[in-house]
Write a protein that holds these residues in place. Structure first.
Motif, PDB file in Angstrom:
ATOM      1  N   TYR A 154       0.836  -1.202   0.000  1.00 52.17           N
ATOM      2  CA  TYR A 154       0.000   0.000   0.000  1.00 52.17           C
ATOM      3  C   TYR A 154       0.870   1.252   0.000  1.00 52.17           C
ATOM      4  O   TYR A 154       1.899   1.290   0.669  1.00 52.17           O
ATOM      5  CB  TYR A 154      -0.889   0.026   1.244  1.00 52.17           C
ATOM      6  N   GLY A 155       0.410   2.246  -0.716  1.00 55.74           N
ATOM      7  CA  GLY A 155       1.175   3.488  -0.760  1.00 55.74           C
ATOM      8  C   GLY A 155       0.442   4.590  -0.029  1.00 55.74           C
ATOM      9  O   GLY A 155      -0.507   4.340   0.722  1.00 55.74           O
ATOM     10  N   ASP A 156       0.867   5.824  -0.290  1.00 59.50           N
ATOM     11  CA  ASP A 156       0.271   7.005   0.326  1.00 59.50           C
ATOM     12  C   ASP A 156      -1.109   7.237  -0.304  1.00 59.50           C
ATOM     13  O   ASP A 156      -1.243   7.242  -1.536  1.00 59.50           O
ATOM     14  CB  ASP A 156       1.212   8.177   0.031  1.00 59.50           C
ATOM     15  N   ALA A 157      -2.139   7.443   0.527  1.00 58.03           N
ATOM     16  CA  ALA A 157      -3.488   7.693  -0.011  1.00 58.03           C
ATOM     17  C   ALA A 157      -3.492   8.927  -0.912  1.00 58.03           C
ATOM     18  O   ALA A 157      -4.311   9.034  -1.827  1.00 58.03           O
ATOM     19  CB  ALA A 157      -4.480   7.880   1.133  1.00 58.03           C
ATOM     20  N   SER A 158      -2.603   9.876  -0.667  1.00 52.71           N
ATOM     21  CA  SER A 158      -2.565  11.095  -1.481  1.00 52.71           C
ATOM     22  C   SER A 158      -1.900  10.867  -2.825  1.00 52.71           C
ATOM     23  O   SER A 158      -1.994  11.715  -3.711  1.00 52.71           O
ATOM     24  CB  SER A 158      -1.772  12.189  -0.760  1.00 52.71           C
ATOM     25  N   LEU A 174       4.916  11.465  -8.196  1.00 53.67           N
ATOM     26  CA  LEU A 174       3.867  11.927  -9.108  1.00 53.67           C
ATOM     27  C   LEU A 174       3.241  13.221  -8.592  1.00 53.67           C
ATOM     28  O   LEU A 174       2.925  14.127  -9.373  1.00 53.67           O
ATOM     29  CB  LEU A 174       2.801  10.843  -9.295  1.00 53.67           C
ATOM     30  N   ARG A 175       3.103  13.343  -7.287  1.00 51.71           N
ATOM     31  CA  ARG A 175       2.533  14.592  -6.741  1.00 51.71           C
ATOM     32  C   ARG A 175       3.458  15.762  -7.089  1.00 51.71           C
ATOM     33  O   ARG A 175       3.001  16.855  -7.440  1.00 51.71           O
ATOM     34  CB  ARG A 175       2.345  14.470  -5.233  1.00 51.71           C
ATOM     35  N   TYR A 231      -6.279  14.423 -10.558  1.00 51.80           N
ATOM     36  CA  TYR A 231      -5.631  15.058  -9.409  1.00 51.80           C
ATOM     37  C   TYR A 231      -6.513  16.165  -8.874  1.00 51.80           C
ATOM     38  O   TYR A 231      -7.271  16.804  -9.610  1.00 51.80           O
ATOM     39  CB  TYR A 231      -4.254  15.619  -9.782  1.00 51.80           C
ATOM     40  N   ALA A 232      -6.408  16.351  -7.571  1.00 47.33           N
ATOM     41  CA  ALA A 232      -7.053  17.501  -6.933  1.00 47.33           C
ATOM     42  C   ALA A 232      -5.939  18.308  -6.292  1.00 47.33           C
ATOM     43  O   ALA A 232      -4.990  17.737  -5.748  1.00 47.33           O
ATOM     44  CB  ALA A 232      -8.034  17.016  -5.869  1.00 47.33           C
ATOM     45  N   VAL A 233      -6.056  19.637  -6.388  1.00 46.57           N
ATOM     46  CA  VAL A 233      -5.133  20.503  -5.660  1.00 46.57           C
ATOM     47  C   VAL A 233      -5.969  21.208  -4.599  1.00 46.57           C
ATOM     48  O   VAL A 233      -6.989  21.836  -4.921  1.00 46.57           O
ATOM     49  CB  VAL A 233      -4.452  21.527  -6.588  1.00 46.57           C
ATOM     50  N   VAL A 283      -3.501  15.751  -4.333  1.00 44.71           N
ATOM     51  CA  VAL A 283      -3.961  14.397  -4.017  1.00 44.71           C
ATOM     52  C   VAL A 283      -4.366  13.740  -5.337  1.00 44.71           C
ATOM     53  O   VAL A 283      -5.169  14.298  -6.093  1.00 44.71           O
ATOM     54  CB  VAL A 283      -5.165  14.393  -3.035  1.00 44.71           C
ATOM     55  N   LEU A 284      -3.775  12.585  -5.611  1.00 47.90           N
ATOM     56  CA  LEU A 284      -4.146  11.857  -6.824  1.00 47.90           C
ATOM     57  C   LEU A 284      -5.546  11.260  -6.641  1.00 47.90           C
ATOM     58  O   LEU A 284      -5.887  10.812  -5.537  1.00 47.90           O
ATOM     59  CB  LEU A 284      -3.148  10.726  -7.083  1.00 47.90           C
TER      60      LEU A 284
END
Ligand SMILES: Cc1ncc(COP(=O)(O)O)c(C=O)c1O
Length: 496
Positions: free
Chosen positions: A152-156, A161-162, A332-334, A183-184
């Motif tokens: 599992y990776g970072d939820a964001s 990539l961020r 993506y959301a900023v 947040v991806l």
């Protein structure tokens, strides 16, 4: 009990299911001894080992219990509830669903779309160069040499990539954000769903542009927002007219300032600044859907609202699904600094994270320059296809379906003659295997002239030309006036 040899269900599964059913319906009551495996095998014509495996399976499930030396017995199970005297009239217990489900009942997921029909929206061109680089990066991501996280990776989203998204948005869209604010998501739709979950309580007022992107409208409605359509003029969302009639201020405004969906206009800078000042003063969240700005002529796009926002009121949504291909499901959301963590927490609850494999491929695609080159090629190709469409329609359907040259993008509106029904026109075209979206289906309260939204990006010039012929024939069948000569005659007659 018998075994159906013609059935596609294997005999062992048939036997297990028959035993389960007989036991749970009480036809084999608790304590009854089952025939031995040898007898069952002989009677049913099965191998004894098959019967033994089934009996062991039912023992594990708790339907039967073995007794050493005496075989298998039906396990003691709770007695079945007594049947009502008149079963036919007894009401079944209510199948309770949530309020949310009641809202969803009106919505239907669209049927899967197979091969594209002109002028279906959102299709992208997948060219050879894209495929070559994407395949190479995918196989590298799956090789031992990649930085693909297998756990599992970072939820964001993956940090690389961020960072790549923050850098890209700063350069291409004038965004001002740190990678920690990115947040991806699995696309704009998920970004908006999470924003609604985080920012709205049932009954809160939300403004949407009229006409509006249907999925955005549906997401906010499913969040039980009180939706207020705000008319758009030639500069997009018209805050002044909305303020004049709509009191009190909403909790959230959903807007497409870079290219109003579906009318296509761009919100000019003064209006952007006024919107942001108002949002900061009154405490309104602005959800900015910045879809397909990348396909506007370079140097002609205004910076995103996000980059102008000094008060942390803008939730910026973008999507790779439009820029590469729709089934990619990566966007993506900023977020304003203080919303990044709650947004990531909401994201984690829903589906933990975006696919790490896709994120790894996407990171390399951006960092190694393929993304910029792909966008440049597609910008040129889509502009050419828009030109083709305008040309085809003006030669074949002049006066019936007029596309005014607009800014570029992935779709255009074909305007029908006044008085026509765009819903009826879309239906007639669908029968001719031509897909269009009637503008009135995206309109909430402000009537507009009839129009059809036409996507041109994923359709070859030859397919578009054939579709325009079918359109001309369909209009002719429906109206008897769609041939160019007849129309010209009619127009001459009218002007005379
Ligand atoms: C206005 C608008 N926003 C966003 C999207 C893309 O959403 P998603 O990333 O969920 O595919 C679309 C696609 O049709 C759109 O028309």
């Amino acid at each position: 009990m018998s075994i159906d040899r013609a059935s596609p269900t294997p005999p062992s599964r048939q036997l297990a299911e028959a035993l389960r059913q007989s036991i749970s319906e009480g036809r084999l009551p608790s304590g009854v001894r089952l025939p031995s495996s040898r007898v069952l095998a002989a009677e049913l014509g099965l191998a004894r080992s098959t019967v033994v495996t089934v009996l062991e399976q039912l023992t594990t499930e708790g339907f039967i219990v073995p007794r050493r030396g005496s075989g298998y017995f039906v396990a003691p199970l709770p007695p079945a509830a007594p049947k009502p005297a008149n079963e036919a009239t007894a009401a079944a217990p209510p199948r309770l669903l949530s309020r949310h489900a009641a809202l969803l009942r009106e919505l239907r997921p669209p049927p899967p779309r197979g091969s594209p029909r002109p002028f279906e929206l959102g299709y992208a061109e997948i060219d050879g160069r894209f495929m070559t680089s994407w395949k190479r990066l995918a196989s590298r991501a799956l090789s031992g040499r990649s930085r693909l996280p297998w756990f599992y990776g970072d939820a964001s989203g993956e940090p690389a990539l961020r960072r790549a998204v923050a850098d890209y948005l700063a350069a291409a869209r004038g965004a001002r954000c740190r990678p920690e604010q990115v947040v991806l998501t699995n696309g704009t739709q998920q970004g908006l769903s999470l924003a609604a979950r985080l920012l709205l309580d049932p009954g809160d007022a939300a403004w949407v542009e009229d006409p509006c992107y249907r999925s955005a409208y549906d997401i906010l409605r499913a969040a039980e927002a009180r939706l207020m359509p705000v008319p758009v003029d030639e500069h997009g969302l018209d805050l002044a007219s909305a303020q004049a009639v709509r009191n009190p201020a909403p909790r959230l405004v959903y807007t497409t300032p870079s290219r109003q969906y579906p009318l296509g206009m761009t919100m000019p800078l003064p209006r952007r600044i006024a919107l942001l000042e108002w949002a900061a003063r009154v405490g309104v969240w602005i959800v900015e859907d910045d879809y397909e700005s990348e396909f506007q002529p370079q140097g002609r796009t205004l910076p995103a609202l996000q980059g102008l926002d000094r008060a942390g009121r803008v939730i910026y949504l973008g999507t790779f699904s439009k820029l590469l291909f729709p089934s990619l499901r990566l966007g993506y959301a900023v977020l304003p600094e203080d919303l990044a963590e709650p947004f990531a927490a909401a994201r984690h609850l829903v589906d933990r994270q975006s696919s790490a494999l896709l994120q790894t491929i996407m990171t390399d695609f951006i960092v190694e320059g393929h993304f910029a080159r792909h966008l440049k090629r597609m910008r040129a190709l889509y502009a050419e296809r828009q030109g083709w469409l305008i040309d085809l329609l003006s030669r074949r359907l002049k006066g019936v379906l007029e596309v005014r040259p607009t800014e570029r993008g992935m779709y255009a509106i074909g305007w029908l003659p006044r008085g026509w029904s765009d819903v009826a026109a879309a239906r007639a075209l669908a029968a001719a295997d031509v897909a269009t979206v009637p503008l009135s289906s995206l309109t909430l309260a402000t009537p507009r002239p009839p129009g059809l939204v036409l996507g041109y990006t994923g359709h070859s010039p030859a397919a578009m030309a054939r579709a325009v012929e079918r359109m001309a024939a369909a209009f002719e069948r429906e109206t008897g006036l769609a041939t160019r000569q007849e129309l010209e005659l009619r127009q001459d007659h009218l002007s005379a």
